[in-house]
Design a protein around this motif. Structure first.
Motif, mmCIF file in Angstrom:
data_model
loop_
_atom_site.group_PDB
_atom_site.id
_atom_site.type_symbol
_atom_site.label_atom_id
_atom_site.label_comp_id
_atom_site.label_asym_id
_atom_site.label_seq_id
_atom_site.Cartn_x
_atom_site.Cartn_y
_atom_site.Cartn_z
ATOM 1 N N VAL A 53 -6.179 32.475 37.857
ATOM 2 C CA VAL A 53 -6.428 31.438 36.851
ATOM 3 C C VAL A 53 -7.362 30.371 37.405
ATOM 4 C CG1 VAL A 53 -5.343 29.587 35.513
ATOM 5 C CG2 VAL A 53 -4.279 31.839 35.608
ATOM 6 N N THR A 104 -0.821 35.467 32.569
ATOM 7 C CA THR A 104 -1.402 36.345 33.583
ATOM 8 C C THR A 104 -0.319 37.057 34.391
ATOM 9 O OG1 THR A 104 -3.339 34.902 33.766
ATOM 10 C CG2 THR A 104 -2.972 36.451 35.568
ATOM 11 N N ILE A 105 0.770 36.361 34.677
ATOM 12 C CA ILE A 105 1.877 36.964 35.434
ATOM 13 C C ILE A 105 2.377 38.224 34.740
ATOM 14 C CG2 ILE A 105 4.300 36.675 36.135
ATOM 15 C CD1 ILE A 105 3.701 33.786 36.722
ATOM 16 N N ASN A 136 -0.598 35.149 43.048
ATOM 17 C CA ASN A 136 -1.808 35.860 42.629
ATOM 18 C C ASN A 136 -2.314 35.347 41.280
ATOM 19 O OD1 ASN A 136 -1.682 37.436 44.908
ATOM 20 N ND2 ASN A 136 -0.634 39.136 43.914
ATOM 21 N N SER A 137 -1.372 35.056 40.383
ATOM 22 C CA SER A 137 -1.746 34.531 39.073
ATOM 23 C C SER A 137 -2.446 33.184 39.211
ATOM 24 C CB SER A 137 -0.504 34.387 38.191
ATOM 25 O OG SER A 137 -0.831 33.786 36.959
ATOM 26 N N SER A 165 -1.919 29.962 30.657
ATOM 27 C CA SER A 165 -2.713 31.067 31.212
ATOM 28 C C SER A 165 -2.048 31.642 32.459
ATOM 29 C CB SER A 165 -4.125 30.573 31.568
ATOM 30 O OG SER A 165 -4.789 30.109 30.416
ATOM 31 N N PHE A 166 -1.474 30.777 33.258
ATOM 32 C CA PHE A 166 -0.774 31.177 34.471
ATOM 33 C C PHE A 166 0.400 32.106 34.147
ATOM 34 C CE2 PHE A 166 3.018 29.926 37.012
ATOM 35 C CZ PHE A 166 2.681 30.520 38.222
ATOM 36 N N GLU A 201 -0.854 40.854 33.464
ATOM 37 C CA GLU A 201 -1.498 41.578 34.560
ATOM 38 C C GLU A 201 -0.489 42.166 35.541
ATOM 39 O OE1 GLU A 201 -4.625 42.163 34.655
ATOM 40 O OE2 GLU A 201 -5.280 40.853 33.025
#
Length: 265
Positions: free
Chosen positions: A193, A178-179, A188-189, A174-175, A182
């Motif tokens: 998360v 998200t990078i 920020n990721s 997920s990390f 998003e």
């Protein structure tokens, strides 16, 4: 002039890191030899949760080193300051816990020196010695393997389940997603998360890098302590139930003993 810059980029970080290491060694020894209850995790958490947190600790260390590699290889972001501070703290922590009985570990100390982070904090400039970046990628990859081996050994030795590694994989995937999905930086990721995983939303909490690190600390500390609270409440309910059952059994035994004595008379 170029040679002077190279010497400065090597010598200045070593000197600063050496001072930090000397101060940290004094503090580390005092904490290690302290018998204070405040430093005893058993005062706060059940033993079962402590064992699980040791597993999580190894996995978190792997994730932190992976984030460092990302910032070195692919990420050219704005949150360099908090990552630089975190890199110095982590390098200092690893240096303090190393066993220097072998020559390899003594060499590893100099490879751990966060040259790029110290120079960034001192001069607000990036390190020009690109071989240092390559060395640090290799060093961080090495420690990822070290902590994975520690995780596996600890899990097998204590007979713990490895379900936690599935959770870790979910968070890491997920990390990374998200990078790129998003278009955000690793820090920020990680905040997004963490907030999503602990049901606090999907927003980036904190306007500055230090604020985001503090947000991560609060989120995960709250998650851990809430688990401890749930475990403590469950244990209290079970103990109350067991005490009640024990009292009932004792009363029945007393009655049975009384009947036996009456029959004997």
């Amino acid at each position: 002039m170029e040679i002077l810059n190279i010497v400065c980029e090597l010598v200045v970080p070593i000197l600063i890191f050496g001072v930090l290491f000397a101060v940290g060694k004094v503090i580390y020894n005092k904490l290690a030899n302290s018998n204070s209850r405040l430093l005893n995790p058993k005062e706060y958490l059940p033993i079962e949760e402590i064992e699980t947190l040791k597993q999580v600790y190894y996995l978190i260390m792997m994730l932190i080193f992976f984030i460092f590699i990302l910032y070195i290889m692919v990420i050219d972001g704005n949150e360099i300051l908090p990552i630089a501070v975190l890199q110095i703290i982590m390098s200092l922590y690893i240096a303090l816990t190393l066993d220097y009985s072998s020559l390899n570990k003594k060499i590893l100390f100099f490879l751990l020196v966060p040259y790029e982070s110290i120079m960034f904090l001192v001069s607000n400039q990036y390190l020009t010695l690109w071989p240092i970046y390559i060395i640090h990628v290799l060093v961080y990859a090495y420690f990822i393997k070290v902590y994975f081996d520690k995780f596996r050994q600890y899990t097998e030795t204590n007979g713990l389940g490895i379900t936690i590694i599935l959770l870790f994989v979910i968070i890491v995937v997920s990390f990374i997603v998200t990078i790129f999905a998003e278009g955000v930086e690793p820090l920020n990721s990680m905040v997004m998360v963490s907030n999503a995983f602990t049901s606090n939303g999907y927003a980036i909490l904190g306007q500055t890098g230090i604020g985001k690190l503090n947000s991560l600390l609060l989120v995960w500390s709250g998650y851990i302590l809430s688990g401890a609270g749930t475990a403590t409440l469950t244990a209290a309910i079970l103990m109350k139930h067991n005490h009640k059952r024990e009292k009932e059994l004792n009363e029945r035994l007393d009655k049975l003993e009384s009947l036996i004595k009456n029959n004997q008379k």
